[in-house]
Design a protein around this motif. Sequence first.
Motif, PDB file in Angstrom:
ATOM      1  N   VAL A 128       0.835  -1.272   0.093  1.00  0.00           N
ATOM      2  CA  VAL A 128       0.118   0.033   0.020  1.00  0.00           C
ATOM      3  C   VAL A 128       0.964   1.150  -0.119  1.00  0.00           C
ATOM      4  O   VAL A 128       1.982   1.239   0.842  1.00  0.00           O
ATOM      5  N   PRO A 229      -3.373   0.782  -3.649  1.00  0.00           N
ATOM      6  CA  PRO A 229      -2.935  -0.671  -3.206  1.00  0.00           C
ATOM      7  C   PRO A 229      -2.390  -1.351  -4.439  1.00  0.00           C
ATOM      8  O   PRO A 229      -2.756  -0.998  -5.647  1.00  0.00           O
ATOM      9  N   GLN A 284      -1.425   0.217   7.302  1.00  0.00           N
ATOM     10  CA  GLN A 284      -2.290  -0.325   6.303  1.00  0.00           C
ATOM     11  C   GLN A 284      -1.711  -1.673   5.816  1.00  0.00           C
ATOM     12  O   GLN A 284      -2.593  -2.512   5.508  1.00  0.00           O
ATOM     13  N   VAL A 288      -3.506  -5.411   5.861  1.00  0.00           N
ATOM     14  CA  VAL A 288      -3.662  -6.372   4.830  1.00  0.00           C
ATOM     15  C   VAL A 288      -3.058  -7.900   5.110  1.00  0.00           C
ATOM     16  O   VAL A 288      -3.654  -8.899   4.734  1.00  0.00           O
ATOM     17  N   TYR A 301      -8.268   0.575   2.459  1.00  0.00           N
ATOM     18  CA  TYR A 301      -6.948   0.487   3.257  1.00  0.00           C
ATOM     19  C   TYR A 301      -6.619   1.731   4.400  1.00  0.00           C
ATOM     20  O   TYR A 301      -5.869   1.354   5.168  1.00  0.00           O
TER      21      TYR A 301
END
Length: 315
Positions: A128, A229, A284, A288, A301
Amino acid sequence: MKLLKLAGVLVGASVLMGSVHAEEFSGRLKKIKDSGTLTLGVRDSSIPFSYLDDKQSYQGYSIDLCLKAATAIQKKLGLTSLNIKMVPVTSATRIPLIANGTTDISCDSATNNKERWNQVAFSMTEFVTANKFLSKKAANLKTLDDLKGKTVVSTSGTSNLKQITQLNTDRNLGMNILAAKDHAEAFLMVETGRAAAFVMDDILLSSLAANSKAPGDYQVSSEALSVEPYGLILPKGDDAFKKVVDDALTVVYKGDDIKKIYGKWFQAPIPPKGVNLNVPMSPQLQAVMAKPTDSPDPAAYAAVPEAQKNMGKKK
């Protein structure tokens, strides 16, 4: 009794045939099984994701993740060996080459956005970042408004180029926007004074500056134009192939492998110059890794920056 035994044999055969049928493959999996080759799209200068080192060898964070997926694909297909073929791609060619079957996975720094899903699919997010701009410190350019009337460059075929073009129109900035063939050429244009700023993902800008002749001469804007992303690019509509790749990445993300791979490329000296980017894993990206997603929505995100909220609004 004989009839019952015969029925049992027939049922057993039916189940066996069903099992064999379940292992038949289609789409990219069949193509790879038949050819014994997995073709990866790779980049020349997308440091540290996918690039050529000083020994003319392709390597990087995204390539390492692709190789993890390759191992899973080989296992899924039951192949004793799998040939890995690497094909150079650019920001402009990577999507067409996936779509037409030339490459099977594009292993680079590709932004996963809704528009691109019309042509291809994306794996679980691998990184990200944010869309920012790089300039020389001496120019004192810090915000988007500082670029009014300036010559700005971005890389052809990227979402960054499209976004800065849209912002230029929406906010009447009067910028002269140029398209470079790759990241290295775009950086060179700033280095040689042909452009005042290079608009691109912040991690790539930081990497280019760190590996330049005079790293201290450059700065990356603090203002973010968007959340970006990254994902590996996959064929559109091939759910079985995507599942193998996604499952492989999920195993990597939820185990110890991701710490090793991330540390190797972002927190240790990397070729060709032994520069340590020293970029910790962002909150972020940690989110994930804990809960993998392939969402193209930036809001999935992080909070969307004000600049992105204002896209399409004239000031």
